[in-house]
Design a protein around this motif. Sequence first.
Motif, PDB file in Angstrom:
ATOM      1  N   ILE A 121     -52.788 -20.100  -0.236  1.00  0.00           N
ATOM      2  CA  ILE A 121     -53.101 -18.671  -0.128  1.00  0.00           C
ATOM      3  C   ILE A 121     -53.779 -18.146  -1.382  1.00  0.00           C
ATOM      4  O   ILE A 121     -54.729 -17.364  -1.305  1.00  0.00           O
ATOM      5  CB  ILE A 121     -51.812 -17.883   0.169  1.00  0.00           C
ATOM      6  N   ASP A 122     -53.330 -18.580  -2.566  1.00  0.00           N
ATOM      7  CA  ASP A 122     -53.964 -18.122  -3.810  1.00  0.00           C
ATOM      8  C   ASP A 122     -55.436 -18.517  -3.844  1.00  0.00           C
ATOM      9  O   ASP A 122     -56.300 -17.715  -4.217  1.00  0.00           O
ATOM     10  CB  ASP A 122     -53.242 -18.708  -5.026  1.00  0.00           C
ATOM     11  N   ARG A 123     -55.725 -19.775  -3.456  1.00  0.00           N
ATOM     12  CA  ARG A 123     -57.128 -20.231  -3.492  1.00  0.00           C
ATOM     13  C   ARG A 123     -57.966 -19.512  -2.447  1.00  0.00           C
ATOM     14  O   ARG A 123     -59.120 -19.159  -2.701  1.00  0.00           O
ATOM     15  CB  ARG A 123     -57.182 -21.745  -3.257  1.00  0.00           C
ATOM     16  N   ILE A 187     -54.785 -32.401   6.404  1.00  0.00           N
ATOM     17  CA  ILE A 187     -53.341 -32.601   6.435  1.00  0.00           C
ATOM     18  C   ILE A 187     -52.854 -32.875   5.019  1.00  0.00           C
ATOM     19  O   ILE A 187     -53.523 -33.567   4.239  1.00  0.00           O
ATOM     20  CB  ILE A 187     -52.934 -33.735   7.397  1.00  0.00           C
ATOM     21  N   ILE A 188     -51.699 -32.296   4.683  1.00  0.00           N
ATOM     22  CA  ILE A 188     -51.175 -32.342   3.325  1.00  0.00           C
ATOM     23  C   ILE A 188     -50.124 -33.439   3.182  1.00  0.00           C
ATOM     24  O   ILE A 188     -49.214 -33.547   4.011  1.00  0.00           O
ATOM     25  CB  ILE A 188     -50.584 -30.971   2.944  1.00  0.00           C
ATOM     26  N   SER A 189     -50.259 -34.248   2.119  1.00  0.00           N
ATOM     27  CA  SER A 189     -49.248 -35.240   1.721  1.00  0.00           C
ATOM     28  C   SER A 189     -48.855 -36.189   2.838  1.00  0.00           C
ATOM     29  O   SER A 189     -47.698 -36.605   2.937  1.00  0.00           O
ATOM     30  CB  SER A 189     -47.988 -34.532   1.179  1.00  0.00           C
ATOM     31  N   GLY A 348     -51.938 -27.715  -2.491  1.00  0.00           N
ATOM     32  CA  GLY A 348     -52.308 -26.587  -1.633  1.00  0.00           C
ATOM     33  C   GLY A 348     -53.669 -26.020  -1.994  1.00  0.00           C
ATOM     34  O   GLY A 348     -54.490 -25.722  -1.112  1.00  0.00           O
ATOM     35  N   VAL A 349     -53.918 -25.874  -3.291  1.00  0.00           N
ATOM     36  CA  VAL A 349     -55.223 -25.386  -3.750  1.00  0.00           C
ATOM     37  C   VAL A 349     -56.335 -26.321  -3.294  1.00  0.00           C
ATOM     38  O   VAL A 349     -57.364 -25.889  -2.755  1.00  0.00           O
ATOM     39  CB  VAL A 349     -55.233 -25.251  -5.288  1.00  0.00           C
ATOM     40  N   ARG A 350     -56.131 -27.625  -3.481  1.00  0.00           N
ATOM     41  CA  ARG A 350     -57.171 -28.602  -3.126  1.00  0.00           C
ATOM     42  C   ARG A 350     -57.403 -28.630  -1.619  1.00  0.00           C
ATOM     43  O   ARG A 350     -58.548 -28.784  -1.177  1.00  0.00           O
ATOM     44  CB  ARG A 350     -56.762 -29.996  -3.620  1.00  0.00           C
ATOM     45  N   ALA A 351     -56.347 -28.455  -0.837  1.00  0.00           N
ATOM     46  CA  ALA A 351     -56.504 -28.432   0.617  1.00  0.00           C
ATOM     47  C   ALA A 351     -57.412 -27.284   1.036  1.00  0.00           C
ATOM     48  O   ALA A 351     -58.295 -27.448   1.892  1.00  0.00           O
ATOM     49  CB  ALA A 351     -55.151 -28.317   1.297  1.00  0.00           C
TER      50      ALA A 351
END
Length: 386
Positions: A121-123, A187-189, A348-351
């Motif tokens: 959300i921040d990114r 997809i994350i991790s 999260g930022v990179r996603a």
Amino acid sequence: MQYSDIKLQRDSSMPLFLQLAEALKNLIAQTEPGCREKLLSERKLAGLLQINRLTVRRAYDELLREGIIEYHSARVRRISSAGCRKHIMPLPCIGVILPYEFSRIVDEDHQIALRYFKGIIDRASAENIAVIMLQLPDANTPVNIVRTFIRETVNHLSGIIHIGDRKMYPDTVLQKIMRLTQLPQVIISADSQYPNLMQVVPDIDFGACELAEKLVSLGLKKVGVVSFYDRWKPKIPTVYVANRALSRSMVFRDIFRRYQLDCDDRFCLFGCCTYSDMLRNLLLAQKNGDLPEVYWCQNDEVASWLLRACREIGLSVPEDISVVGFDGLDLPEAPGLATVQMPFYEIGVRASEVVFEAMKTGEFPSREFRVKTRFVSGNTLKNNNN
């Protein structure tokens, strides 16, 4: 596309060809991402709408100019690969698919998923891109309702980020979304069986190597692994998504051995799913004389159980045995824990960044992106001053 839904206002000040072009854009926006449907011929559409064939041609030319449609052959036009995406890009919004209720995500598992959300959300906020949380329909939802959900919700997104799956097999809803090849999805991790899904994963090797180098420098040679699985490679169904945590223990074991550390199976504690399991396994290792100099644990929670078990049986940490965790959660029951820190926020930022890049270029830049884990020392690791 439902051409019969097109309604043209012949008494409007807007030319008919522009009205038709806008109506066609709306129809295209309702198709599934990646749809390459062929458009009706000029003659057929003109006959259906009872308008001049030249009006249809001018509307098609407008869509060709905007890149929403393209030529399939000399006389046949179809939706372009980025057609519906182009139509919604002025108001970009990405969706995060939740594996279960948001309240559970916030309250359970030490808020790990929430840390991912903060980065996402921040990114996105920095790019003025909205983020919505998606709770998917039940896996047994009728096909027509699933199609409506995809048409009215998913098709209006510019990208999707997945945080795990719903542990439902089969999950036809999730499966249908993951198969949308023209919609940027990350997809994350975890690993996915769908090649169109990009992956943002932790670089576990980096933190593991930092830990191994530290152990070598301290002269600690006997290393045990503590895992809640009962074997190195657990047999867990991974139909849609395989969490990287499943292979984490093997990664650390192999790196320890690469650094000439003694990571024999007899030093390892498997099946530590609860504190009782941990205590029983630790007592057995102590009885058999199989205690290593340092234990690396599957995660910080498991490490906190180990610290408690050591106190209960009279082992002093780090004087008698060192303990290292994984995640970097700052648990109150494990203050000062040495750990390999997971970059939850950075992942999260990179996603978000990966989705944005695909949104802008229409291309998926790579299959996998890695974010480094880091070893963080603490007072549970024996050093030269202990």
